[in-house]
Design a protein around this motif. Structure first.
Motif, PDB file in Angstrom:
ATOM      1  N   GLY A  33     -47.617   9.958  26.807  1.00 41.44           N
ATOM      2  CA  GLY A  33     -47.351  10.361  28.182  1.00 41.44           C
ATOM      3  C   GLY A  33     -47.266   9.209  29.154  1.00 41.44           C
ATOM      4  O   GLY A  33     -47.309   9.407  30.377  1.00 41.44           O
ATOM      5  N   ARG A  34     -47.092   7.989  28.628  1.00 44.87           N
ATOM      6  CA  ARG A  34     -47.183   6.819  29.512  1.00 44.87           C
ATOM      7  C   ARG A  34     -46.231   5.675  29.178  1.00 44.87           C
ATOM      8  O   ARG A  34     -45.700   5.025  30.087  1.00 44.87           O
ATOM      9  N   TYR A  35     -45.996   5.409  27.886  1.00 45.10           N
ATOM     10  CA  TYR A  35     -45.248   4.222  27.488  1.00 45.10           C
ATOM     11  C   TYR A  35     -43.827   4.570  27.050  1.00 45.10           C
ATOM     12  O   TYR A  35     -43.622   5.242  26.040  1.00 45.10           O
ATOM     13  N   LYS A  36     -42.862   4.115  27.833  1.00 45.23           N
ATOM     14  CA  LYS A  36     -41.456   4.392  27.550  1.00 45.23           C
ATOM     15  C   LYS A  36     -40.897   3.316  26.617  1.00 45.23           C
ATOM     16  O   LYS A  36     -40.923   2.125  26.939  1.00 45.23           O
ATOM     17  N   VAL A  37     -40.408   3.735  25.461  1.00 48.83           N
ATOM     18  CA  VAL A  37     -39.871   2.792  24.479  1.00 48.83           C
ATOM     19  C   VAL A  37     -38.562   2.196  24.990  1.00 48.83           C
ATOM     20  O   VAL A  37     -37.606   2.915  25.302  1.00 48.83           O
ATOM     21  N   LEU A  38     -38.522   0.863  25.082  1.00 47.66           N
ATOM     22  CA  LEU A  38     -37.309   0.152  25.489  1.00 47.66           C
ATOM     23  C   LEU A  38     -36.511  -0.306  24.277  1.00 47.66           C
ATOM     24  O   LEU A  38     -35.285  -0.211  24.258  1.00 47.66           O
ATOM     25  N   SER A  39     -37.233  -0.809  23.263  1.00 50.10           N
ATOM     26  CA  SER A  39     -36.562  -1.255  22.038  1.00 50.10           C
ATOM     27  C   SER A  39     -37.597  -1.551  20.971  1.00 50.10           C
ATOM     28  O   SER A  39     -38.770  -1.786  21.274  1.00 50.10           O
ATOM     29  N   ALA A  40     -37.154  -1.532  19.711  1.00 47.14           N
ATOM     30  CA  ALA A  40     -37.997  -1.986  18.602  1.00 47.14           C
ATOM     31  C   ALA A  40     -37.779  -3.483  18.468  1.00 47.14           C
ATOM     32  O   ALA A  40     -36.637  -3.945  18.384  1.00 47.14           O
ATOM     33  N   ILE A  41     -38.850  -4.261  18.484  1.00 42.95           N
ATOM     34  CA  ILE A  41     -38.698  -5.725  18.489  1.00 42.95           C
ATOM     35  C   ILE A  41     -39.233  -6.391  17.226  1.00 42.95           C
ATOM     36  O   ILE A  41     -39.141  -7.611  17.081  1.00 42.95           O
ATOM     37  N   GLY A  42     -39.770  -5.604  16.313  1.00 39.36           N
ATOM     38  CA  GLY A  42     -40.277  -6.216  15.086  1.00 39.36           C
ATOM     39  C   GLY A  42     -40.820  -5.172  14.127  1.00 39.36           C
ATOM     40  O   GLY A  42     -41.128  -4.045  14.521  1.00 39.36           O
ATOM     41  N   ALA A  43     -40.907  -5.564  12.860  1.00 41.47           N
ATOM     42  CA  ALA A  43     -41.455  -4.664  11.846  1.00 41.47           C
ATOM     43  C   ALA A  43     -42.086  -5.485  10.744  1.00 41.47           C
ATOM     44  O   ALA A  43     -41.528  -6.495  10.306  1.00 41.47           O
ATOM     45  N   ILE A  80     -44.714  -1.176  12.983  1.00 41.74           N
ATOM     46  CA  ILE A  80     -43.473  -1.334  13.746  1.00 41.74           C
ATOM     47  C   ILE A  80     -43.868  -1.634  15.182  1.00 41.74           C
ATOM     48  O   ILE A  80     -44.769  -0.992  15.735  1.00 41.74           O
ATOM     49  N   VAL A  81     -43.208  -2.611  15.789  1.00 43.06           N
ATOM     50  CA  VAL A  81     -43.590  -3.075  17.123  1.00 43.06           C
ATOM     51  C   VAL A  81     -42.482  -2.749  18.127  1.00 43.06           C
ATOM     52  O   VAL A  81     -41.295  -2.987  17.865  1.00 43.06           O
ATOM     53  N   TYR A  82     -42.902  -2.230  19.276  1.00 42.28           N
ATOM     54  CA  TYR A  82     -41.948  -1.817  20.306  1.00 42.28           C
ATOM     55  C   TYR A  82     -42.232  -2.513  21.638  1.00 42.28           C
ATOM     56  O   TYR A  82     -43.385  -2.773  21.984  1.00 42.28           O
ATOM     57  N   LEU A  83     -41.158  -2.783  22.347  1.00 39.15           N
ATOM     58  CA  LEU A  83     -41.268  -3.225  23.732  1.00 39.15           C
ATOM     59  C   LEU A  83     -41.204  -1.966  24.578  1.00 39.15           C
ATOM     60  O   LEU A  83     -40.281  -1.157  24.443  1.00 39.15           O
ATOM     61  N   CYS A  84     -42.205  -1.791  25.434  1.00 40.11           N
ATOM     62  CA  CYS A  84     -42.303  -0.558  26.221  1.00 40.11           C
ATOM     63  C   CYS A  84     -42.545  -0.856  27.697  1.00 40.11           C
ATOM     64  O   CYS A  84     -43.012  -1.942  28.055  1.00 40.11           O
ATOM     65  N   LYS A  85     -42.248   0.137  28.507  1.00 38.69           N
ATOM     66  CA  LYS A  85     -42.559   0.063  29.931  1.00 38.69           C
ATOM     67  C   LYS A  85     -43.710   1.013  30.215  1.00 38.69           C
ATOM     68  O   LYS A  85     -43.650   2.196  29.863  1.00 38.69           O
TER      69      LYS A  85
END
Length: 274
Positions: free
Chosen positions: A24-34, A39-44
Motif C-alpha cells: 500500500g505504499r511502494y510503487k514499482v518503477l523498475s526491476a534493477i537486479g536479480a 529480485i530487486v526493484y526501484l520504487c517510489k
C-alpha cells in the motif's frame, strides 16, 4: 530435474509489473537486479515521495524453509548496520504471500559495469586506494561479528570513487547461543573457525584487487600467464596480493593488511608511478 526447476522459476519468478503498489505504499518503477534468491526493484515511496530499493524473495523460494530463513536473516543483519556506505533498512513486510524488505537508494556506478561495460581502468595506486576503503568496511563488519562471505564486484557501488557495499545475502553473523533469534546463517559465540571466515573475506578482497589491476592490462601473449608474470606491480603490492589470496602466509587480522596497503602505496609514491 534442474531443467524443470529452471522452467518453473522462469514462469514463477517474473518481475513485478511497473506501477504495482507494494504494501500500500511502494510503487514499482523498475526491476534493477536479480540474484539467486532475490529480485530487486526501484520504487517510489508514495508516503515520503522518496526513491527506495525493495528486495523480494523470489516467489519460487517462498515455500523453501532454508531460503526463507536466509532472507529473514539478511533482514535482521541489515537492521544491525549503521554505516553511511551500507544500506539502511526501513522495514520488512509480506505482500501477496511474498516477503520483502525496504532499503534506501544509493546512487552510484556498479563496479562490475564499470569494469566490463564501461571498460574503466584503475591503475595500481587507484586500485589500492579502493581496496583500503573496502578494508575499512570489512573492518566495520568484523567488529560487529559479521562476515560477508561473498564480496564481489557486482555487490559494490562506486560514488565519487568511494565504495558502497549493497548485498549481504550470504553474510554470517556470530550471535549468542542463548539469542532469541537464531537464523540459519548465524554462528554460535563459541564456534571455532572465525579466522577462516575472516580469511574468506580477505581472499575476496584479493580477487577484487586483481580485477581492478587487470583493467590496465593488455595481453601481448597468446598464452595466459599467472598474474605475477602478466602484471607489472611493486613488490609490496605482489606481497599484499599473495597473502590476501593465500598463496603465501594468509593474513590473520585487518591491521596487517592495512599496514601492507600503506607500504605498497608508499612504494608507488617513491617510484613516481601515477
Amino acid at each position: 530435474m534442474r531443467l524443470i526447476r529452471k522452467i518453473f522459476q522462469f514462469f514463477i519468478d517474473k518481475p513485478i509489473k511497473e506501477g504495482t503498489i507494494l504494501n500500500g505504499r511502494y510503487k514499482v518503477l523498475s526491476a534493477i537486479g536479480a540474484g539467486s534468491y532475490g529480485i530487486v526493484y526501484l520504487c517510489k515511496d508514495m508516503k515520503t515521495q522518496e526513491t527506495r530499493v525493495v528486495k523480494q524473495l523470489r516467489p519460487s523460494k517462498r515455500r523453501n524453509k532454508k531460503e526463507v530463513e536466509l532472507f529473514k536473516s539478511e533482514t535482521l543483519l541489515l537492521h544491525t548496520l549503521n554505516h553511511q556506505n551500507m544500506p539502511i533498512l526501513y522495514e520488512a513486510f509480506s505482500d501477496n504471500d511474498c516477503l520483502f524488505y525496504v532499503m534506501n537508494f544509493i546512487e552510484g556506478d556498479n563496479l562490475e559495469d564499470l569494469v566490463f561495460l564501461s571498460e574503466e581502468t584503475f591503475n595500481e595506486k587507484e586500485s589500492l586506494l579502493i581496496l583500503s576503503q573496502l578494508l575499512e568496511l570489512v573492518d566495520y563488519l568484523h567488529k560487529k561479528d559479521i562476515y560477508h562471505q561473498d564480496l564481489r564486484i557486482p555487490d559494490i557501488l562506486l560514488k565519487n570513487n568511494e565504495p558502497f557495499l549493497i548485498d549481504f545475502g550470504l553474510s554470517k553473523q556470530r550471535v549468542s547461543v542463548s539469542s532469541v533469534q537464531s537464523p540459519i546463517n548465524s554462528l554460535p559465540k563459541k564456534q571455532e573457525g572465525i579466522l577462516e571466515l575472516k580469511q574468506q573475506d580477505y581472499y575476496d578482497l584479493g580477487e577484487i584487487l586483481l580485477y581492478l589491476l587487470y583493467t590496465t592490462y593488455s595481453s601481448k601473449n597468446k598464452k595466459a600467464l599467472p598474474w605475477t608474470e602478466e602484471l607489472s606491480l611493486e613488490k609490496e603490492t605482489v606481497h599484499l596480493l599473495k597473502r590476501l589470496l593465500g598463496i603465501s602466509e594468509p593474513y590473520s587480522n585487518i591491521s596487517e593488511i592495512s599496514a601492507d596497503i600503506h607500504s605498497a602505496l608508499k612504494a608507488i609514491q617513491k617510484s613516481h608511478k601515477p
